[in-house]
Write a protein that holds these residues in place. Structure first.
Motif, PDB file in Angstrom:
ATOM      1  N   MET A  16      53.205  85.333  49.585  1.00 49.53           N
ATOM      2  CA  MET A  16      53.970  86.578  49.577  1.00 49.53           C
ATOM      3  C   MET A  16      55.433  86.323  49.952  1.00 49.53           C
ATOM      4  O   MET A  16      56.342  86.867  49.306  1.00 49.53           O
ATOM      5  N   TYR A  17      55.680  85.491  50.939  1.00 50.76           N
ATOM      6  CA  TYR A  17      57.059  85.157  51.307  1.00 50.76           C
ATOM      7  C   TYR A  17      57.754  84.413  50.160  1.00 50.76           C
ATOM      8  O   TYR A  17      58.919  84.658  49.858  1.00 50.76           O
ATOM      9  N   PHE A  18      57.022  83.510  49.512  1.00 52.77           N
ATOM     10  CA  PHE A  18      57.585  82.752  48.401  1.00 52.77           C
ATOM     11  C   PHE A  18      57.892  83.662  47.220  1.00 52.77           C
ATOM     12  O   PHE A  18      58.896  83.480  46.523  1.00 52.77           O
ATOM     13  N   ASN A  19      57.051  84.660  46.990  1.00 52.47           N
ATOM     14  CA  ASN A  19      57.228  85.553  45.847  1.00 52.47           C
ATOM     15  C   ASN A  19      58.383  86.533  46.019  1.00 52.47           C
ATOM     16  O   ASN A  19      58.767  87.202  45.064  1.00 52.47           O
ATOM     17  N   ARG A  20      58.951  86.599  47.205  1.00 50.05           N
ATOM     18  CA  ARG A  20      60.159  87.412  47.385  1.00 50.05           C
ATOM     19  C   ARG A  20      61.269  86.896  46.473  1.00 50.05           C
ATOM     20  O   ARG A  20      62.180  87.617  46.106  1.00 50.05           O
ATOM     21  N   TYR A  21      61.191  85.627  46.121  1.00 49.50           N
ATOM     22  CA  TYR A  21      62.224  84.964  45.317  1.00 49.50           C
ATOM     23  C   TYR A  21      61.819  84.801  43.854  1.00 49.50           C
ATOM     24  O   TYR A  21      62.446  84.023  43.129  1.00 49.50           O
ATOM     25  N   ASP A  49      58.602  75.731  53.513  1.00 49.44           N
ATOM     26  CA  ASP A  49      59.506  76.005  54.630  1.00 49.44           C
ATOM     27  C   ASP A  49      60.309  77.266  54.308  1.00 49.44           C
ATOM     28  O   ASP A  49      61.438  77.189  53.836  1.00 49.44           O
ATOM     29  N   HIS A  50      59.700  78.428  54.582  1.00 50.28           N
ATOM     30  CA  HIS A  50      60.323  79.711  54.226  1.00 50.28           C
ATOM     31  C   HIS A  50      61.644  79.925  54.973  1.00 50.28           C
ATOM     32  O   HIS A  50      61.778  79.588  56.136  1.00 50.28           O
ATOM     33  N   THR A  51      62.602  80.492  54.257  1.00 49.24           N
ATOM     34  CA  THR A  51      63.868  80.885  54.860  1.00 49.24           C
ATOM     35  C   THR A  51      64.335  82.195  54.246  1.00 49.24           C
ATOM     36  O   THR A  51      64.021  82.487  53.087  1.00 49.24           O
ATOM     37  N   ASN A  52      65.078  82.956  55.015  1.00 50.00           N
ATOM     38  CA  ASN A  52      65.680  84.187  54.504  1.00 50.00           C
ATOM     39  C   ASN A  52      67.086  83.933  53.985  1.00 50.00           C
ATOM     40  O   ASN A  52      67.696  84.832  53.425  1.00 50.00           O
ATOM     41  N   ASN A  53      67.592  82.748  54.233  1.00 54.93           N
ATOM     42  CA  ASN A  53      68.978  82.457  53.898  1.00 54.93           C
ATOM     43  C   ASN A  53      69.085  81.152  53.100  1.00 54.93           C
ATOM     44  O   ASN A  53      69.501  80.129  53.633  1.00 54.93           O
ATOM     45  N   PRO A  54      68.729  81.188  51.810  1.00 55.21           N
ATOM     46  CA  PRO A  54      68.854  79.984  50.981  1.00 55.21           C
ATOM     47  C   PRO A  54      70.315  79.760  50.576  1.00 55.21           C
ATOM     48  O   PRO A  54      70.781  80.295  49.573  1.00 55.21           O
ATOM     49  N   LYS A  55      71.033  78.989  51.369  1.00 50.83           N
ATOM     50  CA  LYS A  55      72.478  78.861  51.175  1.00 50.83           C
ATOM     51  C   LYS A  55      72.853  78.190  49.853  1.00 50.83           C
ATOM     52  O   LYS A  55      73.831  78.570  49.233  1.00 50.83           O
ATOM     53  N   LEU A  62      76.390  90.023  35.267  1.00 47.10           N
ATOM     54  CA  LEU A  62      75.503  91.061  35.800  1.00 47.10           C
ATOM     55  C   LEU A  62      74.266  90.455  36.473  1.00 47.10           C
ATOM     56  O   LEU A  62      73.862  90.897  37.558  1.00 47.10           O
ATOM     57  N   LEU A  63      73.683  89.439  35.845  1.00 51.39           N
ATOM     58  CA  LEU A  63      72.526  88.772  36.447  1.00 51.39           C
ATOM     59  C   LEU A  63      72.889  88.094  37.760  1.00 51.39           C
ATOM     60  O   LEU A  63      72.159  88.207  38.748  1.00 51.39           O
ATOM     61  N   SER A  64      74.007  87.396  37.775  1.00 50.35           N
ATOM     62  CA  SER A  64      74.446  86.710  38.998  1.00 50.35           C
ATOM     63  C   SER A  64      74.688  87.706  40.121  1.00 50.35           C
ATOM     64  O   SER A  64      74.268  87.489  41.262  1.00 50.35           O
ATOM     65  N   LYS A  65      75.364  88.795  39.786  1.00 55.44           N
ATOM     66  CA  LYS A  65      75.649  89.828  40.791  1.00 55.44           C
ATOM     67  C   LYS A  65      74.350  90.439  41.313  1.00 55.44           C
ATOM     68  O   LYS A  65      74.194  90.652  42.520  1.00 55.44           O
ATOM     69  N   HIS A  66      73.416  90.702  40.410  1.00 56.27           N
ATOM     70  CA  HIS A  66      72.131  91.282  40.813  1.00 56.27           C
ATOM     71  C   HIS A  66      71.365  90.319  41.738  1.00 56.27           C
ATOM     72  O   HIS A  66      70.800  90.748  42.752  1.00 56.27           O
ATOM     73  N   ILE A  67      71.357  89.053  41.403  1.00 54.19           N
ATOM     74  CA  ILE A  67      70.651  88.072  42.230  1.00 54.19           C
ATOM     75  C   ILE A  67      71.335  87.922  43.583  1.00 54.19           C
ATOM     76  O   ILE A  67      70.658  87.815  44.615  1.00 54.19           O
ATOM     77  N   LEU A  68      72.658  87.947  43.614  1.00 53.95           N
ATOM     78  CA  LEU A  68      73.359  87.884  44.903  1.00 53.95           C
ATOM     79  C   LEU A  68      73.017  89.097  45.762  1.00 53.95           C
ATOM     80  O   LEU A  68      72.840  88.966  46.982  1.00 53.95           O
ATOM     81  N   ASN A  69      72.904  90.261  45.144  1.00 55.00           N
ATOM     82  CA  ASN A  69      72.474  91.463  45.880  1.00 55.00           C
ATOM     83  C   ASN A  69      71.047  91.295  46.393  1.00 55.00           C
ATOM     84  O   ASN A  69      70.747  91.646  47.540  1.00 55.00           O
ATOM     85  N   ASN A  94      66.236  91.261  55.360  1.00 56.24           N
ATOM     86  CA  ASN A  94      64.878  91.836  55.344  1.00 56.24           C
ATOM     87  C   ASN A  94      64.868  93.304  54.913  1.00 56.24           C
ATOM     88  O   ASN A  94      64.144  94.126  55.469  1.00 56.24           O
ATOM     89  N   GLU A  95      65.643  93.612  53.886  1.00 54.53           N
ATOM     90  CA  GLU A  95      65.730  94.970  53.364  1.00 54.53           C
ATOM     91  C   GLU A  95      65.058  95.109  51.999  1.00 54.53           C
ATOM     92  O   GLU A  95      65.160  96.153  51.358  1.00 54.53           O
ATOM     93  N   ASP A  96      64.359  94.064  51.563  1.00 52.28           N
ATOM     94  CA  ASP A  96      63.709  94.105  50.258  1.00 52.28           C
ATOM     95  C   ASP A  96      62.317  94.724  50.369  1.00 52.28           C
ATOM     96  O   ASP A  96      61.714  94.779  51.439  1.00 52.28           O
ATOM     97  N   LYS A  97      61.806  95.217  49.261  1.00 54.09           N
ATOM     98  CA  LYS A  97      60.502  95.876  49.228  1.00 54.09           C
ATOM     99  C   LYS A  97      59.372  94.908  49.581  1.00 54.09           C
ATOM    100  O   LYS A  97      58.392  95.291  50.214  1.00 54.09           O
ATOM    101  N   HIS A  98      59.508  93.666  49.151  1.00 49.73           N
ATOM    102  CA  HIS A  98      58.467  92.670  49.426  1.00 49.73           C
ATOM    103  C   HIS A  98      58.284  92.455  50.926  1.00 49.73           C
ATOM    104  O   HIS A  98      57.163  92.283  51.398  1.00 49.73           O
ATOM    105  N   TYR A  99      59.374  92.469  51.658  1.00 50.70           N
ATOM    106  CA  TYR A  99      59.286  92.250  53.108  1.00 50.70           C
ATOM    107  C   TYR A  99      58.477  93.363  53.765  1.00 50.70           C
ATOM    108  O   TYR A  99      57.643  93.102  54.633  1.00 50.70           O
ATOM    109  N   LYS A 100      58.687  94.585  53.323  1.00 47.88           N
ATOM    110  CA  LYS A 100      57.932  95.716  53.882  1.00 47.88           C
ATOM    111  C   LYS A 100      56.440  95.562  53.582  1.00 47.88           C
ATOM    112  O   LYS A 100      55.595  95.816  54.441  1.00 47.88           O
TER     113      LYS A 100
END
Length: 166
Positions: free
Chosen positions: A20-25, A77-83, A135-142, A150-156
């Motif tokens: 589930m954490y992996f599928n956030r991406y 190795d889950h992360t919320n910040n894939p730099k 548009l795709l890049s901007k959407h992915i950055l958002n 942790n504001e995405d639907k998957h996290y909830k």
């Protein structure tokens, strides 16, 4: 016997959470693949056309490969910040914005896209592709920003699942 069943059940729950954490991406991975194959096609086309500007898509491919490697690593190795992934999409966004300018100028257009005829239809096609990339890049950055905070639907959903299994 009961101990084995508990261990198996616990492992299943841990694997479910990990997935589930992996599928956030998931969308990030699909868009990364789209950009990878688009830039690979552009790179090969420029090589076949013997254009010196093959370095542009080659650089983007290297940045994408680093990002994809980071995304694969996130399974274990889950992360919320894939730099590197964020940097990759910032690079793609900036490159697409910069590439819109040569669409207006014939000489630059023919150097960047020597496999296309220098006419309005070709320029419109490239313009559409670049706008789609922006548009795709901007959407992915958002999306990455939502995941980071942790504001995405998957996290909830993950938190709800964690509450149920605990």
């Amino acid at each position: 016997m009961k101990n084995d069943e508990r261990t198996v059940e616990k492992n299943k729950k841990e694997l479910s959470l990990k997935s589930m954490y992996f599928n956030r991406y998931l969308l990030v991975r699909y868009v990364s693949a789209f950009f990878f194959f688009t830039n690979l096609y552009w790179f090969v086309s420029l090589l076949m056309s013997q254009s010196a500007l093959f370095l542009v898509p080659l650089t983007l491919l290297v940045v994408l490969i680093i990002s994809i490697a980071e995304q694969v690593k996130m399974y274990s190795d889950h992360t919320n910040n894939p730099k590197y992934t964020r940097y990759c999409f910032q690079t793609l966004l900036g490159t697409n914005v910069l590439l819109i300018l040569p669409v207006s100028f014939s000489s630059s257009f023919t150097h960047l896209y020597p496999f296309l005829i220098d006419e309005t239809r070709s320029k419109l096609l490239i313009f559409f592709i670049l706008i789609t990339g922006i548009l795709l890049s901007k959407h992915i950055l958002n999306r990455l920003n939502q995941i980071r905070h942790n504001e995405d639907k998957h996290y909830k959903r993950i938190k709800q699942y964690e509450e149920v299994i605990n």
